[in-house]
Design an enzyme around this catalytic site. Sequence first.
Site: not given
Lengths: 263, 410
Positions: A49, A60, A175
């Site tokens: 990734e 994040d 994911y």
Amino acid sequence: MTRIDAKFAELRKAGRKAFVTYVMAGDPDYERSLEVVRGLPGAGVDIIELGLPFTDPMADGGTIQLAGQRALEAGQTLARTLELAHAFREQDDTTPIVLMGYYNPIYSRGVERFLAEAKEAGIDGLIVVDLPPEEDDELCIPAQKAGLNFIRLATPTTDDKRLPKVLTNTSGFVYYVSITGITGSAAAEAGDVGPEVARIKAATDLPVIVGFGIRTPEAAERIASVADGAVVGSAIVDRIGKGEPTEKVLEFVAGLAEGAHRG
Amino acid sequence: MPEDIINSFMNGPDEKGRFGDFGGRFVSETLMPLILELEEQYEHAKTDQSFWDEMNDLWTNYVGRPSPLYYAERLTKHLGGAKIYLKRDELNHTGAHKINNVLGQIILARRMGKTRIIAETGAGQHGVATATVCAKFGLKCVVYMGAHDVERQAPNVFRMKLLGAEVVPVTSGRGTLKDAMNDALRDWVTNVRDTFYCIGTVAGPHPYPAMVRDFQAIIGKEAREQMMAAEGRLPDTLIAAIGGGSNAMGLFYPFLDDKDVRIIGVEAGGKGVNAKMEHCASLTGGRPGVLHGNRTYLLQDDDGQILEGYSISAGLDYPGIGPEHSWLHDTKRAEYVAITDVEALKAFQLCCELEGIIPALEPSHALAHVMKIAPELPADHLICMNLCGRGDKDIFTVAKALDVNMGPSD
């Protein structure tokens, strides 16, 4: 069949779990970043990734945000990130590259232009954090049409009612975000993750890879044992951020890969 | 504007949360179920009379609404043109329009069983309003504020603490309002079960832009009635300052279908809207992009990286703008202009001297535009400007800009 599909077919045949790593493109600069990325397959990484730097990475934690800032300060752009992927691709034609980031740099480039360039650079899939299924017309559908996988995140808040919506138009793999939180947060427990992965697998034939909060070979092993693979990002990016030499970073990655592959 | 294209400007957003191409729901999957739940609850509350009864009671008895529509006689004479009315939302409890919206969201949060409220704040006005209403209802309150703003808005930081809120100085990114919003979103994504995110402006993922507008629309509804009572007709021009754009949207919305009412939004021009990008004028100096859950005009570079805005006013210092404003701009229903720091400072002083009102730096931008256009307009032209906040919080900033030494604390 994309490189991602081929990779999972290969892993299934070998009876192995996938080990996926995240690194930020251009962190701390273009050359060193390319050096790390080129070394990942040799360290046992199955899927890469590649983080697309963005000023405002809302999903994040500090580690990834700082990595993005380092990359941007060193002059990284979307175009340079595609260039980096292309440079990697010249030496490795099988390891899948998934571009992971936020929508605005892509939108700013223009979706059609971006997809053509990404395909050309050897990108295989996209994870765009701020594009939920409700916004599929923006990039997901055009990306699938262009032959790129669009990998969706499923989370602990994705209940059974919503899951089919998340899985529709998802390709490559799913994911699973193991925690409610941001990247680099507290670890998930395999005991909690297992049933969630099973719930998703009951609804799709796609492989389910688990990420967020995995920092050690042991954790990678535990998580991979209840899923089709594990993703490690912040723990690797931390080391790059501390200025560790590439070989040390790759050594750490190799340890994680062994853990995940034992799973 | 040809009438056959759009019948009404008041129908937005559509079911996807879009105003034309703007708005939407650009959030991570973790947050998606939360904003869908919020939308459902808000849609329900909107048509529930008991919800509005509770709002109206608090607006009247806690906030002090309606705020007056005040004829600024000396200002009008001084400028020698249009007749200037000020909508006095600075007289609200907590000193700005922000509490109109906060009340609505907190009542909704209580109905949803949420016990912890988070908010982002720039100038601190939204943070103070949120801390205030949380104190009133005994809710836990956490306010994210850019470290730079914590410094330049010290009085508001202390107010929030007095009100029992936890103020988290945000140092991630550049430590500004947009970073505070990032950190609030990170908090929300982590504390999904008990936490309600009380956004302070008409931006963010759907349903926030519409919901915040609906709560702020009380400003325009009152102004409409008050102007009818005072002048027997609607105003000719509406003017309001815009950071994210909630006070402006609140004033404008009830007038959107009154074609003859000219609508002007005033952005922060900082040191000038030019290539140096030392401003916060998203519409005048930006282009469309996606940030914080919505598509809207943004200050960004060629690579789609978000730029830091600059303004003397912390409340306008945001690189985006509410998506409905972007749409009103593109459809040309509203005009958007920019006012510099220097112009805003002059307006700030004039308002103090002529009207005995210390305005916040945010509405000082709107006033500076009034000063520009009023002299050229006839005496029977009615301007209604939203004086959306009082300036007590800004006296230190203004003193510094005017080179005045405020004493030992400086």
